[in-house]
Structures are given as structure tokens and as C-alpha cells.
Design an enzyme around this catalytic site. Structure first.
Site, PDB file in Angstrom:
ATOM      1  N   HIS A   1       0.878  -1.546  -0.038  1.00  0.00           N
ATOM      2  CA  HIS A   1       0.225  -0.212  -0.235  1.00  0.00           C
ATOM      3  C   HIS A   1       0.787   1.647   0.047  1.00  0.00           C
ATOM      4  O   HIS A   1       1.963   0.988   0.312  1.00  0.00           O
ATOM      5  CB  HIS A   1      -0.931   0.359   1.350  1.00  0.00           C
ATOM      6  CG  HIS A   1      -2.139   0.668   0.752  1.00  0.00           C
ATOM      7  ND1 HIS A   1      -3.061   0.768   0.424  1.00  0.00           N
ATOM      8  CD2 HIS A   1      -2.383   1.991   1.837  1.00  0.00           C
ATOM      9  CE1 HIS A   1      -4.381   1.447   0.341  1.00  0.00           C
ATOM     10  NE2 HIS A   1      -3.261   2.691   0.945  1.00  0.00           N
TER      11      HIS A   1
ATOM     12  N   ASP B   1     -13.465   2.791   6.734  1.00  0.00           N
ATOM     13  CA  ASP B   1     -13.337   3.871   6.304  1.00  0.00           C
ATOM     14  C   ASP B   1     -13.310   3.677   4.959  1.00  0.00           C
ATOM     15  O   ASP B   1     -13.636   5.266   3.837  1.00  0.00           O
ATOM     16  CB  ASP B   1     -11.363   3.302   5.855  1.00  0.00           C
ATOM     17  CG  ASP B   1     -10.656   3.856   4.605  1.00  0.00           C
ATOM     18  OD1 ASP B   1      -9.859   4.348   4.859  1.00  0.00           O
ATOM     19  OD2 ASP B   1     -10.254   3.157   4.038  1.00  0.00           O
TER      20      ASP B   1
ATOM     21  N   ARG C   1     -12.355  12.844   5.008  1.00  0.00           N
ATOM     22  CA  ARG C   1     -11.269  13.334   4.741  1.00  0.00           C
ATOM     23  C   ARG C   1     -11.447  14.363   3.495  1.00  0.00           C
ATOM     24  O   ARG C   1     -10.910  14.764   3.983  1.00  0.00           O
ATOM     25  CB  ARG C   1     -10.331  12.243   5.306  1.00  0.00           C
ATOM     26  CG  ARG C   1     -10.622  11.928   6.559  1.00  0.00           C
ATOM     27  CD  ARG C   1      -9.472  10.091   6.752  1.00  0.00           C
ATOM     28  NE  ARG C   1      -8.103  10.023   6.357  1.00  0.00           N
ATOM     29  CZ  ARG C   1      -7.871   9.658   5.997  1.00  0.00           C
ATOM     30  NH1 ARG C   1      -7.775   9.396   5.898  1.00  0.00           N
ATOM     31  NH2 ARG C   1      -6.365   9.990   6.056  1.00  0.00           N
TER      32      ARG C   1
ATOM     33  N   SER D   1      -6.716   4.159   8.657  1.00  0.00           N
ATOM     34  CA  SER D   1      -7.181   3.977   6.959  1.00  0.00           C
ATOM     35  C   SER D   1      -6.323   3.341   6.170  1.00  0.00           C
ATOM     36  O   SER D   1      -7.421   1.898   6.291  1.00  0.00           O
ATOM     37  CB  SER D   1      -7.414   5.734   6.318  1.00  0.00           C
ATOM     38  OG  SER D   1      -7.529   4.920   5.001  1.00  0.00           O
TER      39      SER D   1
ATOM     40  N   LYS E   1      -8.275  -1.249   6.735  1.00  0.00           N
ATOM     41  CA  LYS E   1      -8.239  -2.172   4.995  1.00  0.00           C
ATOM     42  C   LYS E   1      -7.635  -2.905   4.538  1.00  0.00           C
ATOM     43  O   LYS E   1      -8.122  -4.426   4.668  1.00  0.00           O
ATOM     44  CB  LYS E   1      -7.799  -1.197   3.633  1.00  0.00           C
ATOM     45  CG  LYS E   1      -8.963   0.177   3.451  1.00  0.00           C
ATOM     46  CD  LYS E   1      -8.521   0.594   2.267  1.00  0.00           C
ATOM     47  CE  LYS E   1      -7.367   1.800   1.684  1.00  0.00           C
ATOM     48  NZ  LYS E   1      -7.774   2.778   2.690  1.00  0.00           N
TER      49      LYS E   1
HETATM   50  N1  URA Z   1      -4.064   5.763   1.562  1.00  0.00           N
HETATM   51  C1  URA Z   1      -5.297   5.078   2.689  1.00  0.00           C
HETATM   52  O1  URA Z   1      -5.592   4.365   1.814  1.00  0.00           O
HETATM   53  N2  URA Z   1      -5.497   6.193   3.501  1.00  0.00           N
HETATM   54  C2  URA Z   1      -5.461   7.457   4.003  1.00  0.00           C
HETATM   55  O2  URA Z   1      -5.663   8.026   4.224  1.00  0.00           O
HETATM   56  C3  URA Z   1      -4.072   7.784   2.723  1.00  0.00           C
HETATM   57  C4  URA Z   1      -3.557   6.842   2.031  1.00  0.00           C
END
Ligand code: URA
Length: 453
Positions: free
Chosen positions: A82, A161, A168, A183, A187
Site C-alpha cells: 500500500h 474507512d 476526510r 485508514s 483496510k
Molecule cells: N491511503 C489510504 O488508504 N488512506 C489514507 O488516508 C492515505 C492514503
């Protein structure tokens, strides 16, 4: 307990209890707490800060808002990657088919465009027919069969999220370490994975612009990830300039296809191979990240990785033919070209990723308000990047949009994002430092990104 008291407590700078955080997240996800109260909480927390314990609880509550996938029946570790968010960041589109072709199982849950940064889901959905909202039984089937699925947070998986991300995005509460951590990790933990590779961006086009902040984000992510029993590795990478040449959803898919053909851009390929190597090693399919990187290189050279991308697209309802021939996707926008002015001759020394991201959003690449529609064709292509020679009249960049009747102004703004030098300039480094639970590889917190670009 009520939301007003909790918002007030945070506004006054106190640490919230687990029960209070749970009340907020459960209430918001169930629709009992409205957007305006959640937005007030987001801002109070961002201004007053959150302790590590609160971040862990927030992650846990967001994770518990939905189902957690279970891949314990798969014999090798299931892993993912990620990014903390960048400009022109199409690494997931390149890396996922690479590691998939090497046999890694990846149930990737990605996000949409957030703030000025792009989102993998929006890029994938620019592929005709591609579906990112798979049912849970389809995700299991696809991981058991193909090995890889690329999906979004749903009503069932990490719904908190999904809702908070959108809120956000439009309430200036993105660039805050506890929210980014919760966040991303809610996930990723919901994927039921054993290992995670993080690409933590540092620089103008990242949420963390300062070296210290980006390192703190990486440390928080690794600490919280390991707290939940997930092997977590982070790479700190340069986001002062856009990754590659393309910014925009379909434009980035096209560039990813070029990369999987081994045609570059160099920085996208270098970072994709590095992070792929880490994932392959975490999945126990290579003895080390270096060996994993060699395996990654081999599947790019052999064409297996590109074929694998076509398989992912086909499995998720998209048209695999456009992966082999991107020209098949209908194009309705013509490029408008910005050229190097006649009085400039030398080298591009810098390109401001943040400025270009903001211009891109105004062209239709991202969202300015929650209901905005993204234009999959909109975007910017850089014909010249830092280190490359610029001669008068040469194409500098092209842009694609249906949103402006003042193309000269867009061209000017794009030109202003570039800096030129008479003397040759080194190409900027992409990889900065590596962090594991044991600490930073370079053991130096002094590393200054700016001096490298
Ligand atoms: N990527 C994400 O999934 N969440 C964030 O808050 C920032 C980058």
C-alpha cells in the site's frame, strides 16, 4: 455517551478512551452520527493530536466495522502493498500483476483519489468494464484461482474507512498520521494478510512533506501493523516529483502497460521491482528481497506480468484486449501541448508534483467535492522530466481536459511547475530508506530528500 461530549473532550486536547472511539466509529458507520459531527471530530483530533493507543483503537474499530477475510487455508503467506498516496503513483497497477505472475496471493483493497493524490480504484475503473466492487465469495474464488483481486472497501469490508475516506477528502483532514495509519491498516488487516509492504511517500506531492514527518508515519505504520501481528516493511520514497510521466486515470493505466512491456518510465519500473521483491520474499517465494526482485524482473521480460494484468482485468469484468492494445479504448479528448519557450535552453531541473496534481484535479483527474465525477481521460503527460534536456520549441507537457475554456491559462500553470537549469542535472533518486521492525536500514534520520533532487 454522546458525540458532542466526545468532540468537546478531543477539542480540549484529552485522550479518548477505547469506548469513546468505538462509540464514534460504530455510530458513524451505522448512520446514527451524521457527517457534520464526524467532520467536527476529525478536525478536533487533527488539531489536538492522537496518542499511539488511540490510533491503535481507531484502527481496531475501523477494522471491526466490517468483515475480515480469512485466507488461513492458503499454505503460503498472503501479502499486499500500500502507498501513503502520491502523484502519478501507478505502482499498484504494475506491481500487482508482477507479483501475481510470480505466484503471490494478493487480496488488494485500494482507495480512491484522496486530496491531491490519485487512487488505484479510479485508475482501474478507467479500464472499460472493470469492476472493483466484488462480492466476498467472488474475492475468495478469485484468490483461490487467479491468486490476485483488486477491489475497494465495501459495505462489508472496512466500511468505516470507505465513509471516513470520502469525508476526510472534502474536510481537509487527510494529512494526519493517525488517520492515515488507521485508514491504511484497517483496510489491509481486513484483507486477512500475513505481510504488508508500505510505500511511504516523502516530498511535495506526498501528505508528508518533511523528512521527520514521513519517517514518523512509516514508524507508526510499522509499529501498528506489527502490533496486529502482520509483518510490515516500509520503503520511504521520493514524491517531490510525479512518478513517471502520466498523471490521470487512463493515462496512468497506459503508462503501467508500457512499464509491464519493459519500456519504462525508469522510476516506475525501479520502484515496482523493488517493492515486488519485498512482497515475493514476504510470501516466502524467494529467499531474500533481492532474489524476489530478480524473479520480478524475469516475469516482466518474459511478458508474463503483462499477460497477468490482462487476466486480472478479464476476471473482474474488464476488456483484456485493451491491455494488449490500449489504442482500442475509445478516446474522446485531444492532447493540448505546452512547449519549451524560445528563450529556454538547458535541462529540466525540477517539476513540482503538488502543483501538477492540483492542476490535474482542476482538469477532472480527481474530486473537488464529494459528488464530483472523475473524468477517466483527463490528465497531464510530462514529455520532459528532471535531468532531461530541454530545447526551445520542444514539447514539454500535454494536457487532456473538457473542463476549461482557457487552455492558455492551464498551459501557463503547467509551465510554472517546471524549473530549468543551464547545466546538466542528475536524475532524482526514487528510493530513500527502508524500515523494518528492527529499524531503519540507513540508520540515519538526517537523510535530506531535497538535496537529492
Ligand atoms: N491511503 C489510504 O488508504 N488512506 C489514507 O488516508 C492515505 C492514503
Amino acid at each position: 455517551m454522546d458525540a458532542i461530549q466526545i468532540i468537546k473532550k478531543k477539542r480540549e486536547g484529552s485522550e479518548l478512551s477505547s469506548a469513546e472511539i468505538q462509540y464514534l466509529i460504530e455510530g458513524y458507520t451505522a448512520g446514527r452520527i451524521p457527517d457534520y459531527q464526524m467532520a467536527a471530530f476529525l478536525m478536533a483530533a487533527q488539531l489536538r493530536g492522537m496518542a499511539l493507543n488511540e490510533t491503535i483503537t481507531l484502527t481496531q474499530c475501523m477494522l471491526n466495522s466490517g468483515r475480515i477475510l480469512d485466507f488461513s487455508a492458503i499454505s503460503t503467506p498472503v501479502v499486499d502493498k500500500h502507498s501513503t498516496g502520491g502523484v502519478g503513483d501507478k505502482i499498484s497497477l504494475v506491481l500487482t500483476p508482477i507479483v501475481g505472475a510470480c505466484g503471490v496471493r494478493v487480496p488488494m483493497i485500494s482507495g480512491r483519489a484522496l486530496g491531491h493524490t490519485g487512487g488505484t480504484l479510479d485508475k482501474l475503473e478507467s479500464i472499460p468494464g472493470f469492476r472493483t466492487n466484488l462480492q466476498i465469495h467472488d474475492i475468495y474464488r478469485q484468490i483461490r484461482g487467479l491468486g490476485v483481486a483488486m477491489i475497494g472497501a465495501t459495505k462489508e469490508i472496512a466500511p468505516a474507512d470507505r465513509q471516513l475516506y470520502a469525508l476526510r477528502d472534502v474536510t481537509a483532514s487527510v494529512d494526519f498520521i493517525p488517520f492515515i495509519t488507521a485508514s491504511i491498516l484497517s483496510k489491509k488487516l481486513a484483507e486477512g494478510i500475513d505481510g504488508l509492504v508500505l510505500d511511504v511517500k516523502l516530498g511535495r506531492g506526498a501528505f508528508m512533506r518533511k523528512n521527520e514527518e514521513a519517517r514518523e508515519l512509516a514508524e507508526t505504520l510499522v509499529n501498528v501493523g506489527e502490533h496486529f501481528g502482520m509483518s510490515t516493511i516500509a520503503w520511504l520514497t521520493n514524491m517531490n516529483i510525479p512518478l513517471g510521466r502520466a498523471i490521470g486515470n487512463w493515462l496512468e493505466v497506459e503508462e503501467s502497460i508500457n512499464c509491464l512491456r519493459g519500456e519504462g518510465p525508469e522510476d516506475v519500473l525501479e520502484l515496482s521491482l523493488k517493492l515486488s521483491g519485498e512482497m515475493i520474499a514476504l510470501a516466502d517465494l524467494a529467499g531474500s528481497p533481492e532474489e524476489g526482485e530478480e524473479m520480478a524482473q524475469t516475469v516482466v521480460q518474459s511478458g508474463h506480468a503483462l499477460n497477468f494484468l490482462a487476466k486480472i482485468v478479464e476476471a473482474q469484468g474488464g476488456d483484456p484486449a485493451v491491455i494488449h492494445d490500449p489504442a482500442l479504448r475509445m478516446r474522446t479528448l485531444e492532447p493540448q501541448t505546452v512547449t519549451v519557450p524560445l528563450d529556454i535552453s538547458g535541462y529540466v531541473s525540477d517539476v513540482d508534483a503538488f502543483t501538477l496534481a492540483e492542476i490535474g484535479n482542476s482538469l477532472g483527474v480527481g474530486r473537488l467535492v464529494i459528488d464530483d465525477k472523475i473524468d477517466p481521460e483527463a490528465g497531464i503527460v510530462l514529455h520532459l522530466r528532471p535531468g532531461e534536456r530541454a530545447t526551445p520549441g520542444q514539447p514539454l507537457a500535454s494536457f487532456y481536459t473538457r473542463k476549461t475554456d482557457q487552455p492558455e491559462q492551464v498551459a501557463h500553470s503547467i509551465f510554472d511547475a517546471f524549473t530549468f537549469s543551464k547545466k546538466p542535472v542528475d536524475k532524482p533518486n526514487i528510493l530513500i530508506d527502508r524500515l523494518t521492525f528492527e529499524g531503519w536500514a540507513s540508520n540515519s534520520r538526517e537523510h535530506n530528500l531535497i538535496s537529492q533532487s
